[in-house]
Write an enzyme that holds these catalytic residues in place. Sequence first.
Site: not given
Length: 137
Positions: A60, A78, A85-86, A103, A105-106
């Site tokens: 974040e 955020g 989690h792997v 992405h 965007g505004s």
Amino acid sequence: MDVEKINEIIKEKPNLSTALGMEFISTPEDDVCIARMKVDERNRQPFGFLSGGASLALAENVAGVGSSSLCPGQVCVGIEVSGSHVKAVNEGDTVTAMGRLQHRGSTLHVWNVNISNSAGELISTVRVTNYVINPKK
């Protein structure tokens, strides 16, 4: 992505990034933000592994620093974080988070953040959505 101005802001006051030991790094790509974090007593579970919550916080914060670098004078927060989690990471290792803007965007930015251990193995994959706010004057 030049994150030096954001690094200066981060260092002004104690905050989660400094408390967990995050280090943000500038990159030549405009849509990529990177951070490193050593796994230690600040961000590990009692069992000696990197906390999943610390991984999400790292992701974040990478997305937040990235969005803030792209939007000077605006506030980026955020609003959604979702991760998987792997693989576990032991205390003493260093993880690297690489966020890539998906992405722009505004008012909304979407980031994909992959976190890897020092061997380059994927630890977590996280999607972060940031809300971009024009501060009230």
